[in-house]
Design a protein around this motif. Structure first.
Motif, short mmCIF file in Angstrom:
data_model
loop_
_atom_site.label_atom_id
_atom_site.label_comp_id
_atom_site.label_asym_id
_atom_site.label_seq_id
_atom_site.Cartn_x
_atom_site.Cartn_y
_atom_site.Cartn_z
N TYR A 291 0.84 -1.21 0.00
CA TYR A 291 0.00 0.00 0.00
C TYR A 291 0.87 1.25 0.00
O TYR A 291 0.57 2.23 -0.71
N THR A 292 1.94 1.25 0.78
CA THR A 292 2.84 2.40 0.83
C THR A 292 3.32 2.77 -0.56
O THR A 292 3.31 3.94 -0.96
N LYS A 293 3.76 1.77 -1.31
CA LYS A 293 4.26 2.03 -2.67
C LYS A 293 3.15 2.57 -3.57
O LYS A 293 3.36 3.53 -4.31
N ALA A 294 1.97 1.95 -3.49
CA ALA A 294 0.86 2.39 -4.33
C ALA A 294 0.50 3.85 -4.06
O ALA A 294 0.28 4.63 -4.99
N TYR A 295 0.45 4.21 -2.78
CA TYR A 295 0.07 5.57 -2.42
C TYR A 295 1.16 6.58 -2.77
O TYR A 295 0.90 7.64 -3.35
N GLU A 296 2.41 6.25 -2.43
CA GLU A 296 3.49 7.20 -2.64
C GLU A 296 3.89 7.32 -4.11
O GLU A 296 4.44 8.34 -4.52
N ASP A 297 3.60 6.32 -4.92
CA ASP A 297 3.82 6.45 -6.36
C ASP A 297 2.96 7.56 -6.94
O ASP A 297 3.32 8.19 -7.94
N VAL A 298 1.82 7.81 -6.32
CA VAL A 298 0.91 8.85 -6.80
C VAL A 298 1.14 10.17 -6.09
O VAL A 298 1.18 11.24 -6.72
N HIS A 299 1.35 10.14 -4.78
CA HIS A 299 1.36 11.36 -3.97
C HIS A 299 2.75 11.80 -3.52
O HIS A 299 2.89 12.88 -2.93
N GLY A 300 3.76 10.98 -3.75
CA GLY A 300 5.11 11.37 -3.41
C GLY A 300 5.64 10.67 -2.18
O GLY A 300 4.89 10.22 -1.32
N ALA A 301 6.97 10.59 -2.09
CA ALA A 301 7.62 9.92 -0.96
C ALA A 301 7.27 10.59 0.35
O ALA A 301 7.21 11.81 0.45
N GLY A 302 7.01 9.77 1.36
CA GLY A 302 6.73 10.28 2.68
C GLY A 302 5.30 10.73 2.92
O GLY A 302 4.98 11.24 4.00
N THR A 303 4.42 10.53 1.95
CA THR A 303 3.03 10.99 2.09
C THR A 303 2.11 9.92 2.69
O THR A 303 0.94 10.20 2.95
#
Length: 389
Positions: A291-303
């Protein structure tokens, strides 16, 4: 062209047009209401943004997500679920972000026979599984699960007396009840209890009352950025005891708003918050990092945000449950399908998600065990995993 041939073609066209609404009604509809504005916006925004990461086809059926904002208002949350069930005729409802709204929505879910997966905390949402709660599931850890690990930490840190300040609503009520029970079981005395409202801009009076009791530790039972208000006040007043928070504080926006005043605070959280720090054999690490990768691929690292994780997990539950509901032969958009989906959610077993491993049953609609919690401390402005709890 003969009249007979024209008539047959007209009948065929009419039949095709008549079939179109049936095709549309066969689409699975997922209703969503979140608190994208208002005091709980730091919870609702990542939950809303996570919906865009969920699949638009499950079990060979297309899926439509209808997303509404309830502005952290209980009345609006109820209006939203009534619209979603009556007008949009959704098959399942996800949300809302906070417990008061979710509690009010549960009555509508039961009334309309629509399964609901809340992303709010609070054991009372799903226990006991009777009445309206037969239709309600949730993806956040029960208060009692988190209160127990906090009590264990307090014992190890020598806390004998505990002060409490929490929301003046169902979230604060639930935590006060569970923390008192957990503390009592460990011989920790509750010496003071104060409340504040989500929109409040000052808690000076409540903090002064707490400090007058000189407790060894203080628990702040709130969620989202409002948790920073009592946290800052305690630090500014020079409180030297240990400050604890609930998993409602597991939010990067809290660190941004709270700043250095958050350093040292301890809280229980879902594994997602510190997924990269977990040992490789942790059963949740891989699914949390997905999930971390899926979300941060869209919204940026650390989001990455744990509240978005609760919505992701709601999505994982319906991904798991929908195919079983379809196997019953019930058609999406019908009461039979909604009932079959509710029954199928109770059959979820050993499902790893971002915040834990889910096991549902007829008597368990949260499905989390100790694999759904870790203890975390803020060190130099960063979430830091505390092994051994």
């Amino acid at each position: 062209m003969t009249f007979t041939r024209f008539f047959r073609m007209s009948l065929g066209a009419a039949a095709l047009l008549a079939a179109l609404p049936l095709a549309v009604s066969a689409q699975i509809k997922v209703g969503v209401t979140v608190s994208a504005t208002g005091p709980a916006a730091s919870l609702g925004i990542p939950e809303r943004d996570t919906i865009n990461l969920l699949p638009t086809e499950i079990g060979g059926q297309s899926v439509q997500y209808i997303v509404l904002d309830d502005a952290t208002d209980t009345t609006q949350a109820v209006k939203n679920i009534r619209k979603l069930t009556a007008e949009d005729q959704v098959d399942v409802v996800l949300g809302t972000s906070v417990m008061p709204g979710s509690l009010a929505m549960s009555d509508v879910a039961a009334e309309t026979g629509t399964p609901m997966i809340s992303v709010a905390a609070g054991t009372k949402l799903v226990q006991p599984v009777d009445g309206p709660r037969k239709w309600v599931f949730k993806t956040t850890q029960n208060d009692v699960l988190m209160a127990n690990v906090l009590a264990d930490a307090m014992v190890k840190q020598g806390v004998k007396t505990l002060g409490f300040i929490g929301f003046s609503d169902a979230y604060g009520d639930g935590w006060a009840q569970e923390m008192k029970a957990a503390a009592d079981a460990k011989g920790i005395e509750f010496v003071a209890e104060e409340r504040f409202a989500r929109p409040d801009t000052s808690v000076t009076g409540q903090i002064l009352k707490l400090l007058s009791k000189q407790p060894d530790g203080i628990l702040i039972a709130a969620s989202g950025t409002p948790v920073a208000l009592p946290q800052r006040e305690l630090v500014e007043r020079g409180y030297k005891g240990q400050i604890y928070q609930t998993h409602g504080a597991a939010n990067n926006d809290v660190l941004r708003v709270c700043g250095k005043a958050c350093d040292g605070m301890i809280l229980p959280a879902g594994p997602l918050l510190v997924a990269a720090q977990l040992p490789d054999d942790n059963p949740v690490k891989a699914s949390a990092l997905k999930y971390t990768k899926a979300y941060e691929d869209v919204h940026g690292a650390g989001t990455i945000n744990t509240f978005g994780g609760h919505m992701w997990d709601a999505g994982q539950l319906i991904i798991d449950a929908i195919p079983r509901a379809l196997e019953t032969g019930a058609k999406p958009g019908t009461p039979e399908f909604r009932a079959a989906l509710r029954d199928s959610l109770e059959q979820v077993k050993e499902l790893p998600a971002s915040q834990g491993v889910f096991n549902m049953s007829e008597t368990e609609h949260a499905g989390m065990d100790e694999r759904g919690r870790v203890l975390v401390q803020v060190v130099d402005g960063k979430w830091t995993y505390m092994p051994g709890f």
